[in-house]
Design a protein around this motif. Structure first.
Motif, mmCIF file in Angstrom:
data_model
loop_
_atom_site.group_PDB
_atom_site.id
_atom_site.type_symbol
_atom_site.label_atom_id
_atom_site.label_comp_id
_atom_site.label_asym_id
_atom_site.label_seq_id
_atom_site.Cartn_x
_atom_site.Cartn_y
_atom_site.Cartn_z
ATOM 1 N N THR A 1 0.812 -1.216 0.000
ATOM 2 C CA THR A 1 0.000 0.000 0.000
ATOM 3 C C THR A 1 0.849 1.271 0.000
ATOM 4 O O THR A 1 0.403 2.294 -0.532
ATOM 5 C CB THR A 1 -0.962 0.013 1.198
ATOM 6 O OG1 THR A 1 -0.214 -0.116 2.421
ATOM 7 C CG2 THR A 1 -1.944 -1.146 1.107
ATOM 8 N N ASN B 1 3.391 1.684 -1.731
ATOM 9 C CA ASN B 1 4.059 1.771 -3.022
ATOM 10 C C ASN B 1 3.128 2.093 -4.188
ATOM 11 O O ASN B 1 3.544 2.019 -5.343
ATOM 12 C CB ASN B 1 4.793 0.453 -3.326
ATOM 13 C CG ASN B 1 6.042 0.278 -2.488
ATOM 14 O OD1 ASN B 1 6.591 1.253 -1.980
ATOM 15 N ND2 ASN B 1 6.497 -0.955 -2.341
ATOM 16 N N ILE B 2 1.864 2.451 -3.917
ATOM 17 C CA ILE B 2 0.921 2.625 -5.032
ATOM 18 C C ILE B 2 0.572 4.087 -5.315
ATOM 19 O O ILE B 2 -0.208 4.357 -6.217
ATOM 20 C CB ILE B 2 -0.379 1.826 -4.800
ATOM 21 C CG1 ILE B 2 -1.101 2.310 -3.537
ATOM 22 C CG2 ILE B 2 -0.102 0.338 -4.753
ATOM 23 C CD1 ILE B 2 -2.495 1.703 -3.386
ATOM 24 N N TYR C 1 -7.592 5.723 -0.582
ATOM 25 C CA TYR C 1 -7.411 4.281 -0.421
ATOM 26 C C TYR C 1 -8.299 3.836 0.731
ATOM 27 O O TYR C 1 -8.141 4.281 1.859
ATOM 28 C CB TYR C 1 -5.951 3.952 -0.118
ATOM 29 C CG TYR C 1 -5.711 2.475 0.145
ATOM 30 C CD1 TYR C 1 -5.313 1.638 -0.878
ATOM 31 C CD2 TYR C 1 -5.904 1.929 1.412
ATOM 32 C CE1 TYR C 1 -5.100 0.284 -0.651
ATOM 33 C CE2 TYR C 1 -5.706 0.588 1.648
ATOM 34 C CZ TYR C 1 -5.304 -0.234 0.612
ATOM 35 O OH TYR C 1 -5.115 -1.579 0.838
ATOM 36 N N ALA D 1 -4.041 -1.516 -8.868
ATOM 37 C CA ALA D 1 -2.720 -0.951 -8.611
ATOM 38 C C ALA D 1 -1.961 -1.778 -7.581
ATOM 39 O O ALA D 1 -0.744 -1.977 -7.689
ATOM 40 C CB ALA D 1 -2.855 0.497 -8.139
ATOM 41 N N CYS D 2 -2.673 -2.285 -6.584
ATOM 42 C CA CYS D 2 -2.038 -3.150 -5.574
ATOM 43 C C CYS D 2 -1.507 -4.433 -6.219
ATOM 44 O O CYS D 2 -0.403 -4.900 -5.895
ATOM 45 C CB CYS D 2 -3.030 -3.488 -4.466
ATOM 46 S SG CYS D 2 -3.501 -2.101 -3.417
ATOM 47 N N ALA E 1 1.593 -3.497 -8.144
ATOM 48 C CA ALA E 1 2.710 -3.209 -7.241
ATOM 49 C C ALA E 1 3.319 -4.490 -6.695
ATOM 50 O O ALA E 1 4.543 -4.588 -6.519
ATOM 51 C CB ALA E 1 2.232 -2.312 -6.093
ATOM 52 N N LYS F 1 7.969 2.930 -4.304
ATOM 53 C CA LYS F 1 6.769 3.675 -4.669
ATOM 54 C C LYS F 1 6.754 4.027 -6.154
ATOM 55 O O LYS F 1 7.742 4.502 -6.707
ATOM 56 C CB LYS F 1 6.674 4.950 -3.832
ATOM 57 C CG LYS F 1 5.439 5.795 -4.109
ATOM 58 C CD LYS F 1 5.415 7.026 -3.210
ATOM 59 C CE LYS F 1 4.235 7.935 -3.527
ATOM 60 N NZ LYS F 1 4.210 9.123 -2.649
ATOM 61 N N TYR G 1 3.659 5.578 -9.195
ATOM 62 C CA TYR G 1 2.318 6.084 -9.433
ATOM 63 C C TYR G 1 1.675 5.235 -10.527
ATOM 64 O O TYR G 1 2.188 5.187 -11.654
ATOM 65 C CB TYR G 1 2.359 7.555 -9.851
ATOM 66 C CG TYR G 1 2.779 8.481 -8.741
ATOM 67 C CD1 TYR G 1 1.839 9.065 -7.895
ATOM 68 C CD2 TYR G 1 4.129 8.785 -8.526
ATOM 69 C CE1 TYR G 1 2.219 9.916 -6.867
ATOM 70 C CE2 TYR G 1 4.516 9.632 -7.504
ATOM 71 C CZ TYR G 1 3.563 10.196 -6.682
ATOM 72 O OH TYR G 1 3.939 11.038 -5.662
ATOM 73 N N TYR G 2 0.586 4.557 -10.166
ATOM 74 C CA TYR G 2 -0.157 3.730 -11.123
ATOM 75 C C TYR G 2 -1.360 4.556 -11.579
ATOM 76 O O TYR G 2 -2.406 4.579 -10.941
ATOM 77 C CB TYR G 2 -0.574 2.410 -10.456
ATOM 78 C CG TYR G 2 0.619 1.563 -10.073
ATOM 79 C CD1 TYR G 2 1.109 0.600 -10.942
ATOM 80 C CD2 TYR G 2 1.273 1.746 -8.853
ATOM 81 C CE1 TYR G 2 2.212 -0.165 -10.598
ATOM 82 C CE2 TYR G 2 2.381 0.993 -8.507
ATOM 83 C CZ TYR G 2 2.851 0.040 -9.393
ATOM 84 O OH TYR G 2 3.960 -0.722 -9.057
ATOM 85 N N TYR H 1 -3.114 1.319 -17.167
ATOM 86 C CA TYR H 1 -2.348 2.225 -16.329
ATOM 87 C C TYR H 1 -1.056 2.655 -17.016
ATOM 88 O O TYR H 1 -0.424 1.859 -17.716
ATOM 89 C CB TYR H 1 -1.939 1.558 -15.004
ATOM 90 C CG TYR H 1 -3.048 1.019 -14.158
ATOM 91 C CD1 TYR H 1 -3.478 1.690 -13.013
ATOM 92 C CD2 TYR H 1 -3.641 -0.207 -14.448
ATOM 93 C CE1 TYR H 1 -4.482 1.168 -12.206
ATOM 94 C CE2 TYR H 1 -4.647 -0.733 -13.650
ATOM 95 C CZ TYR H 1 -5.057 -0.049 -12.536
ATOM 96 O OH TYR H 1 -6.047 -0.581 -11.740
ATOM 97 N N ILE I 1 2.562 3.553 -15.621
ATOM 98 C CA ILE I 1 3.313 3.345 -14.380
ATOM 99 C C ILE I 1 4.492 4.312 -14.375
ATOM 100 O O ILE I 1 5.342 4.287 -15.266
ATOM 101 C CB ILE I 1 3.812 1.888 -14.270
ATOM 102 C CG1 ILE I 1 2.614 0.921 -14.323
ATOM 103 C CG2 ILE I 1 4.604 1.686 -12.978
ATOM 104 C CD1 ILE I 1 3.007 -0.542 -14.394
#
Length: 284
Positions: A6, A8-9, A16, A59-60, A63, A71, A73-74, A130, A132
């Motif tokens: 979490t 890293n997303i 969230y 996204a999780c 990741a 970290k 960004y998705y 996405y 990334i």
């Protein structure tokens, strides 16, 4: 393990809002509850909020599969949402979701996700694409939009309805204005770079389309169900920016009312677009 995913997303609480997150090589699962006000949309959860939670769940999953455990960004660039509910009792706002990876490399990812009732009945399906981005790349691209704003997990703006301002009708078109929003109204998306989440923008477009549907049908406050939505996200709408929404009624197709929706700034820069299909509902 979950905490490592979490952080890293890119998004944080309160945006969230997944609970009991579980990730594996097969994908990710989680539970969540409905938060967003529905306005005239029928159901136990707004379709745009479905997109929010399932996109975060995707996204999780990405990741977890990303070999660089840091970290990123998705950023959702496009999505297709379909209502697959078969009717019957849905529940009281508690849902579960699953997400599976269809494609992944260091720059792009695609997931397929399903929203289900607590009894396991599917309600919505979502496919999301996405971009990334690493933290340095994201900061380089958007450094002029950086704001000194600290996310506050206890302040949840996603439980409130965002007003639609300057609503105007012209033939089969409606326009409305969203914002400008304050940084705290984008809380958790993203810290230091607060911007309007795609799900919030698309919910506002759906509500605007619902107002136009009432005018087309000639029935004020008509209730509707979101049948499907095809979403394209082009640019971020950062806190402080005005978002102008334009929705045009395209007519009936297969029993659904079809709308072409777009959101742009005052200079015509496009934030996003959506092809939206609504059905009228007799639900009180």
């Amino acid at each position: 393990m979950v905490d490592a995913i979490t952080v890293n997303i890119g998004v944080t609480a309160p945006y969230y809002a997944l609970e009991n997150l579980r990730v594996s090589d097969d994908g990710a699962t989680a539970e969540f509850v409905a938060e967003q006000p529905m306005d005239n949309e029928v159901g136990e959860i707004a379709a745009a909020e479905v997109g929010r939670h399932l996109a975060v769940l995707g996204a999780c999953a990405l990741a977890w599969s990303n070999p660089k455990k840091e970290k990123h960004y998705y950023v959702a660039s496009s999505a297709v949402l379909k209502n697959v509910a078969k009717g019957g009792e849905v529940g009281k706002g508690a849902f579960s979701g699953t997400a599976k990876i269809l494609f992944f490399d260091k720059r792009y990812g695609t997931i397929s996700a399903t929203l289900m009732t607590t009894q396991g009945d599917p309600l919505y399906e979502l496919e999301t694409h996405y971009h990334i981005m690493s933290v340095p790349l994201f900061a380089k691209l958007f450094h002029i939009k950086k704001q000194e704003f600290e996310c506050n997990p206890s302040n949840n703006p996603y439980k409130k309805q965002i007003p639609l301002n300057d609503v105007r009708y012209s033939d089969n078109t409606i326009s409305a204005r969203l914002g400008p929003l304050k940084p705290e109204e984008c809380n958790g998306h993203f810290c230091s770079f607060p911007c309007i989440p795609v799900a919030i923008l698309m919910h506002s477009l759906s509500r605007t389309a619902g107002k136009l549907l009432s005018k087309v049908i000639g029935e004020p406050g008509i209730r509707y169900t979101v049948v499907a939505a095809e979403v394209q996200a082009y640019n971020f709408a950062f806190a402080g920016e005005v978002v102008n929404m334009i929705v045009t009624y395209s007519g009936l197709e297969g029993g659904d009312h079809v709308f072409a929706c777009k959101a742009e700034n005052n200079d015509g820069k496009l934030f996003g677009s959506m092809l939206l299909r609504l059905s009228c509902s007799k639900t009180a």
